[in-house]
Write a protein that holds these residues in place. Sequence first.
Motif, PDB file in Angstrom:
ATOM      1  N   GLU A 104       1.810   1.704  -3.508  1.00  0.00           N
ATOM      2  CA  GLU A 104       0.654   2.090  -4.322  1.00  0.00           C
ATOM      3  C   GLU A 104       0.302   3.561  -4.129  1.00  0.00           C
ATOM      4  O   GLU A 104      -0.037   4.262  -5.092  1.00  0.00           O
ATOM      5  CB  GLU A 104      -0.546   1.215  -3.958  1.00  0.00           C
ATOM      6  CG  GLU A 104      -1.830   1.570  -4.702  1.00  0.00           C
ATOM      7  CD  GLU A 104      -3.009   0.722  -4.262  1.00  0.00           C
ATOM      8  OE1 GLU A 104      -4.144   1.232  -4.306  1.00  0.00           O
ATOM      9  OE2 GLU A 104      -2.794  -0.442  -3.863  1.00  0.00           O
ATOM     10  N   TRP A 105       0.362   4.035  -2.884  1.00  0.00           N
ATOM     11  CA  TRP A 105      -0.022   5.414  -2.586  1.00  0.00           C
ATOM     12  C   TRP A 105       1.144   6.397  -2.669  1.00  0.00           C
ATOM     13  O   TRP A 105       0.968   7.597  -2.435  1.00  0.00           O
ATOM     14  CB  TRP A 105      -0.667   5.481  -1.196  1.00  0.00           C
ATOM     15  CG  TRP A 105      -1.983   4.779  -1.127  1.00  0.00           C
ATOM     16  CD1 TRP A 105      -2.873   4.620  -2.142  1.00  0.00           C
ATOM     17  CD2 TRP A 105      -2.561   4.138   0.016  1.00  0.00           C
ATOM     18  NE1 TRP A 105      -3.986   3.916  -1.707  1.00  0.00           N
ATOM     19  CE2 TRP A 105      -3.816   3.616  -0.382  1.00  0.00           C
ATOM     20  CE3 TRP A 105      -2.153   3.953   1.337  1.00  0.00           C
ATOM     21  CZ2 TRP A 105      -4.648   2.919   0.495  1.00  0.00           C
ATOM     22  CZ3 TRP A 105      -2.988   3.264   2.213  1.00  0.00           C
ATOM     23  CH2 TRP A 105      -4.226   2.748   1.788  1.00  0.00           C
ATOM     24  N   LEU A 162       0.818  -1.210   0.000  1.00  0.00           N
ATOM     25  CA  LEU A 162       0.000   0.000   0.000  1.00  0.00           C
ATOM     26  C   LEU A 162       0.852   1.260   0.000  1.00  0.00           C
ATOM     27  O   LEU A 162       0.510   2.256  -0.652  1.00  0.00           O
ATOM     28  CB  LEU A 162      -0.926  -0.004   1.226  1.00  0.00           C
ATOM     29  CG  LEU A 162      -2.087  -0.994   1.175  1.00  0.00           C
ATOM     30  CD1 LEU A 162      -2.793  -1.071   2.517  1.00  0.00           C
ATOM     31  CD2 LEU A 162      -3.075  -0.619   0.067  1.00  0.00           C
ATOM     32  N   ARG A 163       1.959   1.228   0.729  1.00  0.00           N
ATOM     33  CA  ARG A 163       2.861   2.389   0.721  1.00  0.00           C
ATOM     34  C   ARG A 163       3.374   2.667  -0.694  1.00  0.00           C
ATOM     35  O   ARG A 163       3.457   3.824  -1.125  1.00  0.00           O
ATOM     36  CB  ARG A 163       4.022   2.160   1.685  1.00  0.00           C
ATOM     37  CG  ARG A 163       3.647   2.308   3.160  1.00  0.00           C
ATOM     38  CD  ARG A 163       4.857   2.000   4.050  1.00  0.00           C
ATOM     39  NE  ARG A 163       5.976   2.852   3.733  1.00  0.00           N
ATOM     40  CZ  ARG A 163       6.166   4.078   4.230  1.00  0.00           C
ATOM     41  NH1 ARG A 163       5.286   4.580   5.083  1.00  0.00           N
ATOM     42  NH2 ARG A 163       7.214   4.796   3.891  1.00  0.00           N
ATOM     43  N   ASN A 202       5.372  11.725   5.153  1.00  0.00           N
ATOM     44  CA  ASN A 202       4.249  11.721   4.217  1.00  0.00           C
ATOM     45  C   ASN A 202       3.055  12.340   4.939  1.00  0.00           C
ATOM     46  O   ASN A 202       2.831  12.069   6.126  1.00  0.00           O
ATOM     47  CB  ASN A 202       3.875  10.301   3.798  1.00  0.00           C
ATOM     48  CG  ASN A 202       5.060   9.506   3.308  1.00  0.00           C
ATOM     49  OD1 ASN A 202       5.657   9.841   2.296  1.00  0.00           O
ATOM     50  ND2 ASN A 202       5.411   8.439   4.031  1.00  0.00           N
ATOM     51  N   THR A 214     -13.542   7.514   1.640  1.00  0.00           N
ATOM     52  CA  THR A 214     -12.860   6.238   1.427  1.00  0.00           C
ATOM     53  C   THR A 214     -13.350   5.180   2.407  1.00  0.00           C
ATOM     54  O   THR A 214     -13.746   5.500   3.529  1.00  0.00           O
ATOM     55  CB  THR A 214     -11.334   6.399   1.573  1.00  0.00           C
ATOM     56  OG1 THR A 214     -10.706   5.133   1.412  1.00  0.00           O
ATOM     57  CG2 THR A 214     -10.967   6.971   2.947  1.00  0.00           C
ATOM     58  N   LEU A 269      -5.423   2.848   6.024  1.00  0.00           N
ATOM     59  CA  LEU A 269      -4.736   4.131   6.198  1.00  0.00           C
ATOM     60  C   LEU A 269      -4.180   4.278   7.611  1.00  0.00           C
ATOM     61  O   LEU A 269      -3.072   4.788   7.799  1.00  0.00           O
ATOM     62  CB  LEU A 269      -5.695   5.279   5.878  1.00  0.00           C
ATOM     63  CG  LEU A 269      -6.016   5.478   4.393  1.00  0.00           C
ATOM     64  CD1 LEU A 269      -7.165   6.455   4.206  1.00  0.00           C
ATOM     65  CD2 LEU A 269      -4.793   5.957   3.639  1.00  0.00           C
ATOM     66  N   VAL A 279      -0.676  13.216  -0.010  1.00  0.00           N
ATOM     67  CA  VAL A 279      -1.644  12.312  -0.636  1.00  0.00           C
ATOM     68  C   VAL A 279      -3.023  12.677  -0.129  1.00  0.00           C
ATOM     69  O   VAL A 279      -3.249  12.741   1.090  1.00  0.00           O
ATOM     70  CB  VAL A 279      -1.329  10.839  -0.312  1.00  0.00           C
ATOM     71  CG1 VAL A 279      -2.338   9.915  -0.973  1.00  0.00           C
ATOM     72  CG2 VAL A 279       0.094  10.497  -0.756  1.00  0.00           C
ATOM     73  N   VAL A 323      -0.982  12.415   4.689  1.00  0.00           N
ATOM     74  CA  VAL A 323      -2.155  11.809   4.057  1.00  0.00           C
ATOM     75  C   VAL A 323      -3.397  12.467   4.664  1.00  0.00           C
ATOM     76  O   VAL A 323      -3.563  12.481   5.886  1.00  0.00           O
ATOM     77  CB  VAL A 323      -2.196  10.293   4.288  1.00  0.00           C
ATOM     78  CG1 VAL A 323      -3.433   9.681   3.621  1.00  0.00           C
ATOM     79  CG2 VAL A 323      -0.923   9.635   3.776  1.00  0.00           C
ATOM     80  N   PHE A 337      -7.207  12.016  -0.129  1.00  0.00           N
ATOM     81  CA  PHE A 337      -8.339  11.124  -0.379  1.00  0.00           C
ATOM     82  C   PHE A 337      -9.640  11.898  -0.199  1.00  0.00           C
ATOM     83  O   PHE A 337      -9.712  12.812   0.638  1.00  0.00           O
ATOM     84  CB  PHE A 337      -8.342   9.949   0.606  1.00  0.00           C
ATOM     85  CG  PHE A 337      -7.287   8.911   0.363  1.00  0.00           C
ATOM     86  CD1 PHE A 337      -7.600   7.749  -0.317  1.00  0.00           C
ATOM     87  CD2 PHE A 337      -5.997   9.090   0.821  1.00  0.00           C
ATOM     88  CE1 PHE A 337      -6.630   6.770  -0.541  1.00  0.00           C
ATOM     89  CE2 PHE A 337      -5.016   8.134   0.615  1.00  0.00           C
ATOM     90  CZ  PHE A 337      -5.333   6.973  -0.076  1.00  0.00           C
TER      91      PHE A 337
END
Length: 365
Positions: free
Chosen positions: A200-201, A197-198, A235, A268, A274, A263, A237, A265
Amino acid sequence: MPQRILLVYTKAGGGHFALAQNLHKLLTELEPTSEVRLFNFFDVGPRWIAQAIQDGYNFAVNKQRWLFTVFQAFYQTRPAIQTFARVLGMRLAPAINAYLEEFRPDKIIYCYPVNHGFRRLPYVRKHKPKTLTVVSDIFSPHLYWFIDTKDQYVVASPEAYSIARRHRVPPENLHYFQTLIDPRYNKPLDPGEIVRLREEWGLSQPYTVLVTGGGAGLKISFKLVRELVKIEGINVVVVCGYNQKLYRQLEAFKQKHRLSNLVVFGFTHQMYELINVSNVVVSKAGPATIAEVLSQGKDLIICDYVWPQEHGNVELIRHEKLGYYIRQPRKIADKIRDLKDRPPERKTLNLQNDIVRLAEYILRL
């Protein structure tokens, strides 16, 4: 004969709906032959009532907090709550009763404090379905949950149990099931999935900050992000929920400043994932969010709460040193720098998620 179970909820606050959804999923998995329905009782009444209560609640909490404070000040006594329930029931009762007559549930599980009003409905008085109120405010439930002291209640913390007793609910009517969140939070995400996931995002930095505030997002999200992106090696998010204005604002900010570590969203269903990929979560004091974050052993910073119903949640966090209550974006950023560089020792809340056990108990009622 298959059971017919009705889960009553509203969307005036996301925690009620999330609890009802989790119970619906578990009940249908545990007993596939049963018929389990989710019922937002505002859906069967006049549209203006749903707008006034659900939309009005969400607007007041997220946009005009003073309106909610005034309403809560009126809503502090048993007679006031009972009067409001009767007035509301005059317009909703016929439609709700017609729905009950059509579905004919043998069990009604309230995930919202409306048991007092439902008790007066002709269907309930005639057929006497088994009823249970599941208090979704985990740590500091309001008086309106406990107006009907004859009903059976589920509370999810020692604090809620004490509040129920203070409001004259007899101990034989109280059942203790701890926490009541999505069963996925019973264990952390697989490390390999976190790595996937890290990637992917695009979370390339070693430390991740998650900013979330329910369906409307946090009011301070944009100001907070401007402070957080100044911190090296993290990061950021942000979950904006249904707040499209905030989403567009942050995306424009990201593009303008070419921020690869930001990032964004919208709404979701991946909050479990997350939280697992994050090191610290900044949020408001929703009881489910607190339980979800602490169950995964993440650092927690509370920056906002709804008075008075979430005040007890903040006091619990502060008193037990389970997290931090900081309102100003700059001070939040300073605390995150501290957590990132020198993670402090802190106490953890021993959370046992009993939602599966609760679903089994409902089926045995």
